[in-house]
Scaffold this motif. Sequence first.
Motif, short mmCIF file in Angstrom:
data_model
loop_
_atom_site.label_atom_id
_atom_site.label_comp_id
_atom_site.label_asym_id
_atom_site.label_seq_id
_atom_site.Cartn_x
_atom_site.Cartn_y
_atom_site.Cartn_z
N VAL A 5 0.74 -1.32 0.10
CA VAL A 5 -0.43 0.16 0.29
C VAL A 5 1.34 1.67 -0.27
N GLU A 6 0.81 1.97 -1.30
CA GLU A 6 1.65 3.44 -1.25
C GLU A 6 0.46 4.57 -0.22
N SER A 7 1.28 5.49 -0.59
CA SER A 7 1.11 6.85 -0.31
C SER A 7 2.03 7.99 0.50
N GLY A 8 1.70 9.51 -0.10
CA GLY A 8 2.78 10.18 -0.13
C GLY A 8 2.42 11.01 -1.58
N GLY A 9 1.83 10.80 -2.53
CA GLY A 9 2.37 11.02 -3.55
C GLY A 9 1.74 12.64 -3.81
N ARG A 19 7.70 11.99 0.16
CA ARG A 19 8.43 11.24 0.25
C ARG A 19 7.08 9.91 0.49
N LEU A 20 7.14 8.64 -0.91
CA LEU A 20 6.63 7.82 -0.86
C LEU A 20 6.93 6.56 0.37
N SER A 21 5.61 6.74 0.68
CA SER A 21 5.87 5.24 1.64
C SER A 21 5.30 4.40 1.31
N PHE A 67 17.52 11.19 -5.02
CA PHE A 67 15.79 10.21 -5.10
C PHE A 67 16.98 9.15 -3.83
N THR A 68 16.21 8.47 -2.84
CA THR A 68 16.22 8.02 -1.61
C THR A 68 15.75 6.60 -1.17
N ILE A 69 16.65 5.88 -1.64
CA ILE A 69 14.77 4.72 -1.44
C ILE A 69 16.14 3.91 -0.07
N LEU A 80 10.58 6.00 -0.66
CA LEU A 80 11.27 6.97 -1.61
C LEU A 80 11.17 8.02 -0.64
N GLN A 81 12.24 8.86 -1.01
CA GLN A 81 12.31 10.68 -0.50
C GLN A 81 13.02 10.68 -2.00
N MET A 82 12.19 11.45 -2.02
CA MET A 82 12.28 12.46 -3.51
C MET A 82 12.59 13.85 -3.05
N VAL A 83 13.98 14.97 -3.82
CA VAL A 83 13.54 15.39 -3.78
C VAL A 83 14.27 16.44 -4.88
N SER A 84 14.22 17.92 -5.05
CA SER A 84 15.18 18.00 -6.27
C SER A 84 13.84 17.93 -7.39
#
Length: 119
Positions: A5-9, A19-21, A67-69, A80-84
């Motif tokens: 189950v994804e969230s954070g979009g 940040r996606l979880s 991005f950092t997983i 999934l941490q997404m920056v810039s």
Amino acid sequence: QVQLVESGGGLVQAGGSLRLSCAASGRTFSAYAMGWFRQAPGQERESVAAISATGRTLYRDSVKGRFTISRDNAKSTVYLQMVSLKPEDTAVYYCTSYRTALALTPNYWGQGTQVTVSS
């Protein structure tokens, strides 16, 4: 049965962060590699990032450095941490659980979460 189950979009301006979880259930989370794919309209699904059961990470070239997983085995969750963020990052992002401890063959998928980056 494995469930992801994804969230954070959401909608964010270029240069912003999200940040996606992905919360997993149904099997021993720590034993399997996890990853994130994305699919933009009219394009094929592509791998974005993966993390093995031992924590080794892989990224597609276009997201390296942005991005950092990561994974929290105690919470059975991958992030999934997404920056810039850039407009070309706009896509539906899918969480996946792989068949083994290595990120070779995905076999379970979440329902996807939309990420939209405005210019």
